[in-house]
Design a protein around this motif. Structure first.
Motif, mmCIF file in Angstrom:
data_model
loop_
_atom_site.group_PDB
_atom_site.id
_atom_site.type_symbol
_atom_site.label_atom_id
_atom_site.label_comp_id
_atom_site.label_asym_id
_atom_site.label_seq_id
_atom_site.Cartn_x
_atom_site.Cartn_y
_atom_site.Cartn_z
ATOM 1 N N ARG A 134 -26.298 15.105 -39.917
ATOM 2 C CA ARG A 134 -25.947 16.473 -39.555
ATOM 3 C C ARG A 134 -26.989 17.053 -38.607
ATOM 4 N N ALA A 135 -28.257 16.771 -38.909
ATOM 5 C CA ALA A 135 -29.329 17.252 -38.030
ATOM 6 C C ALA A 135 -29.163 16.664 -36.637
ATOM 7 N N MET A 136 -28.783 15.390 -36.583
ATOM 8 C CA MET A 136 -28.605 14.741 -35.288
ATOM 9 C C MET A 136 -27.448 15.367 -34.522
ATOM 10 N N LEU A 137 -26.392 15.678 -35.245
ATOM 11 C CA LEU A 137 -25.238 16.304 -34.598
ATOM 12 C C LEU A 137 -25.633 17.636 -33.966
ATOM 13 N N ARG A 170 -17.131 14.860 -33.347
ATOM 14 C CA ARG A 170 -18.065 15.925 -33.669
ATOM 15 C C ARG A 170 -17.342 17.255 -33.835
ATOM 16 N N LEU A 171 -16.382 17.463 -32.961
ATOM 17 C CA LEU A 171 -15.600 18.692 -33.053
ATOM 18 C C LEU A 171 -14.950 18.783 -34.433
ATOM 19 N N ALA A 182 -21.633 8.960 -29.022
ATOM 20 C CA ALA A 182 -20.981 7.776 -29.583
ATOM 21 C C ALA A 182 -21.818 7.196 -30.722
ATOM 22 N N SER A 183 -23.118 7.160 -30.519
ATOM 23 C CA SER A 183 -23.995 6.608 -31.552
ATOM 24 C C SER A 183 -23.944 7.467 -32.810
ATOM 25 N N VAL A 184 -24.043 8.765 -32.603
ATOM 26 C CA VAL A 184 -24.045 9.665 -33.754
ATOM 27 C C VAL A 184 -22.699 9.576 -34.478
#
Lengths: 121, 757
Positions: B91-94, B433-434, B27-29
């Protein structure tokens, strides 16, 4: 008399781990989920020793300890911080806030009880 | 692995907690992705990772800890502002959230293997970002699996005192004893430390001679600000390691003056003071005089000393004194500022805490409760029926009591069902994210809009929604949306839109996945269906029917299944999984404008409000949620269309009339035509919103029933969704309105066909 320990941690896992280790050692345990909950629980239930996490929502461990110390009645209350960081900086900040000592996560239950006994007699 | 093992139980709790933490992280990302995030969002993400790491450490899940540590360190960089939270960072976090989730799943045994290579790559990407803030691509040459330093950090290492260069005593010589002078500062008392306890710890190491220096103790009359007045000298007669002593004073480093001297040795081992700078001369002087000058040294036994030390600490924690002197502030800076700070947040605490008030209950227990309540409701209904047959007066206490009982059982049932209801949010949250990933893979610009996240539905349904929704969204992006050029050419904005919505409609939950893409290519669908032998080459299909061909088993083709949307699963599998939940899926498409996938599912799989009717000699139950109205048709309301079809006049419109008993096969072909029987028409609405009328013989009343699966206990029956047991013990079949309408239409077509041939 059974000593009462307040544990403050937003992680249920960690609360459960503390509960297991401390109740096995014969302590009574009360739990809180973050700093604010911790302050309220402390006022409501009292405690002989407090163990608190640092990273928590709403009010973190540093703020919580400052809040505890702000009440003159709790100035001598032993407060231990739980920290995964063994960095001197975290400990120094905790100390500055008024922490009595620290427990490094992951903790060994025996070691934990040892530290609690060391600060609470 | 026993359920009684508390450690194992906590481990399970940990994994459950991980699930929640990963959702929070997601949710945060997601919030950050859409630019909705702030410092607290990054903080929340950090905390989630931190908690996962903390728990993982406790269970010795080293791989997980290592990865979490890298991720956490990176998040710490972001939250401190040392690194900016830009597109690359997100993107890195994802990617890192993905890998973290995989690590958790692997540790939990949910996935058979861990993609270590990916984990390494992502970890290295994070490190590269920390090193120079450069792009992810620069990560390649970073040192590989050298993760060891982290492990070192996890070892419990007491902070060693600084020996400095002056202390040249060889490490390997353990003296026969130690002389320790210990003078607490006020700060030592303020942090809740207790000299008496420290002395007791020292006494555990060996025989101690402890002397208390009270020379600085002020007269009671002069007692002002709290101050530390006492100091101790301890002669420890035991050849212990220096470390054992320093460990005792670990927590009070910097909060006391501490000198530790080896007995009979002239060199000072340790000097510790808050000031930090050492007066070497003074130290040496002290060292040469083994029993440091203690003007008023009282030799006491330990017990007495401990008692005294406790008493002596009184001046410091001024709290005990009922009326402390006015000027408390200077040495005790805590009271004023932090107290207001603490008071402020506690004001809104109750509200926030209220929202979190929840307990975890094993799902099995709830299901057991639901089952028992179901039985209770049936039992209550049967009792009510028996009483009704006794012909008691309406005012009799038995009847009145039974009515109350009915009311109560209903409330119990509603409450129990509400326990299982959950918002679809948990599933919806995973979708951004998907969308991002699929968009990245396909090179399309996609925006996801979600609506109705708070819509609640039974947990079983929520849990099983993720897969079909995932599939539909993949499909919509991959097949539905055009690429940027294609969109520009059709005069659409470059960014395609996927809309994911949940809503309640006629007692069911409806999930819609729509896109503003090109719509279904009917020519192609038709061609594929013909090629695969699913329809005959001359089949005459409506647009709607053509669109829905994609749900047929065997429709998916090699060129329509890409690795993104396909994953080897056709839309028929999606449809089957939805059907298993008592749901349906359909598609509506407008060429050039886009497509809408609609799936509708029951809100709960346990109870139903229905109308008990008789048709073809059977007791049936029509879901109340789909009933609009029921009425007895007048002469002339019924009209025959074609050979066997009927329509009925309803509010100046004509609705198709379905002869329920006949369509379901209860009434034989020889049964008299509708016009030859008395009956009642029930107007119902299907999920598509279109209305039809059901022809039944009789209506017996409204009932809430417990759904019993027909498929589990018997077999699937067309037009019937499930069964139930009525108060009198009769089994009643529950009508599946949509399926019944379809069934009716099919039979009508067949009869037309017969007539035509």
């Amino acid at each position: 008399m059974t000593k009462k320990i307040l544990t403050v941690d937003d992680s249920r896992t960690m609360r459960d781990m503390l509960m297991l280790a401390l109740s096995d050692a014969g302590y009574e345990v009360v739990q809180a989920e973050d700093g604010i909950d911790g302050l309220e629980t402390l006022e409501r239930e009292g405690a002989d020793v407090v163990i608190t996490d640092i990273n928590m929502p709403r009010l973190d461990g540093f703020g919580f300890i400052e809040g505890v110390r702000a009440n003159p009645a709790h100035r001598g209350l032993p407060v231990l911080v739980l920290t995964t960081e063994s960095s001197a900086e975290k400990k120094a900040r905790a100390k500055e806030a008024g922490a009595t000592g620290w427990i490094v996560k992951p903790f060994d239950p025996v070691k934990l009880v040892d530290v609690v006994r060391r600060v609470s007699g | 692995m026993s359920a009684d093992d508390p450690f194992e139980a906590i481990k399970q709790t940990f994994f459950l907690e991980c699930e929640e933490l990963l959702t929070d992280l997601e949710a945060s990302v997601t919030a950050l992705t859409f630019g909705d995030g702030d410092g607290e969002t990054i903080n929340a993400a950090f905390r989630a990772i931190h908690s996962i790491k903390g728990g993982a450490g406790a269970f010795g899940l080293e791989e997980l800890v290592r990865f979490a540590h890298v991720f956490e360190t990176y998040m710490d960089e972001l939250r401190s502002g040392r690194k900016t939270c830009d597109e690359t960072a997100i993107r890195a976090m994802l990617h890192a959230s993905d890998v973290l989730a995989d690590h958790v799943s692997f540790a939990r045994g949910l996935i058979p293997s861990m993609d270590e290579e990916r984990s390494q790559t992502v970890a290295n990407d994070l490190r590269a970002l920390m090193d120079d803030g450069g792009p992810v691509g620069a990560a390649a040459p970073t040192p590989g699996p050298s993760l060891d330093p982290i492990e070192a950090e996890f070892d419990f290492k007491p902070v060693m005192f600084d020996f400095g260069d002056t202390t040249s005593v060889p490490d390997d010589v353990t003296p026969e004893g130690w002389i320790i002078t210990f003078k607490p500062h006020i700060r030592l008392y303020e942090t809740g430390n207790e000299p008496a306890l420290l002395l007791r710890e020292l006494a555990r190491l060996g025989p101690c001679q402890i002397s208390l220096d009270t020379s600085e103790l002020v007269a009671l009359a002069d007692l002002g600000e709290p101050s530390a007045c006492l100091s101790w000298t301890i002669e420890l007669d035991a050849p212990v390691e220096l470390e054992s002593i320093t460990e005792i004073f670990e927590f009070v480093e910097g909060e006391c003056d501490l000198v530790i001297l080896p007995k009979g040795n002239s060199a000072a081992f340790v000097e510790e003071s808050s000031a930090g700078d050492v007066d070497i001369a003074a130290l040496l002087a002290a060292a040469t005089a083994p029993a440091p000058a203690a003007p008023a040294t009282d030799e006491v036994d330990i017990q007495a000393l401990l008692a005294m030390a406790t008493a002596a600490a009184v001046p410091a924690p001024a709290a005990d004194a009922p009326a402390p002197v006015a000027s408390v502030t200077p040495t005790a800076p805590a009271p004023s500022a932090p107290s207001t700070k603490a008071a402020a947040p506690s004001g809104n605490a109750s509200a926030a805490a209220g929202g979190q008030a929840s307990i975890r209950v094993d799902l099995d227990r709830i299901d057991k409760l639901i089952n028992v309540v179901g039985e209770l409701v049936i039992q209550q209904a049967m009792l009510a029926q028996s009483v009704a047959e006794c012909g008691l007066a309406a005012s009799s206490t038995v009847k009145v009591g039974l009515e109350d009982l009915e009311q109560l059982s209903r409330e119990i049932q509603d409450s129990v069902m509400a326990i299982r209801a959950q918002p679809v949010k948990s599933v919806f949250q995973r979708m951004p994210r998907l969308v991002r990933e699929v968009a990245e893979m396909t090179g399309k610009n996609v925006r996801l809009i979600t609506e109705g996240e708070a819509t609640e539905v039974d947990k079983t349904v929520v849990d099983r929604l993720a897969e079909p929704i995932t599939h539909m969204i993949r499909n919509a992006i991959d097949h539905g949306l055009e690429d940027a050029e294609g969109r520009t050419a059709s005069g659409k904005p470059k960014e395609g839109t996927i809309r994911l919505a949940a809503l309640h409609r006629s007692g069911r939950i409806v999930i819609e996945v729509s896109d503003d893409g090109r719509g279904i290519n009917r020519e192609r669908v038709r061609k594929i269906a013909i090629d695969r032998g699913l329809i005959s080459a001359d089949a005459n299909l409506s647009n709607e029917e053509t669109d829905n061909l994609i749900f047929l088993p065997g429709f998916s083709t090699a060129d329509s299944v890409s690795d993104i949307s396909g994953r080897g699963v056709g839309m028929d599998v999606v449809r089957r999984s939805i059907q298993q939940l008592g749901g349906r899926i359909s598609i509506a498409s407008t060429p050039g404008k886009g497509s809408v996938f609609t799936m509708s599912l029951p809100l709960t799989l346990a109870v139903l409000d229905g109308m008990v009717v008789r048709a073809g000699g059977q007791t049936l139950l029509s879901p109340l949620s789909s009933i609009i109205e029921s009425f007895t048709p007048k002469e002339g309301d019924l009209h025959r269309i074609g050979a066997r079809d009927w329509v009925i006049r309803f509010r100046d419109r004509f609705l198709p009339l379905i002869d329920t008993g006949r369509v379901l096969g209860f009434a034989g072909p020889d049964a008299p035509e509708i016009t030859g029987r008395d009956g009642i028409a029930i107007v119902v609405e299907n999920e598509g919103g279109s209305q039809v009328a059901l022809w039944v013989d009789d209506i017996q009343g409204q009932r809430q029933v417990v759904i019993k699966s027909l498929e589990t206990n018997y077999r699937k029956v067309d037009g019937i969704s499930a069964a139930t047991i009525l108060g009198d013990g009769r089994v009643a079949l529950i009508l599946d309105i949509d399926a019944l309408v379809v069934l009716g239409r099919q039979q009508a077509n067949q009869s037309e066909f017969k007539i035509a041939s």
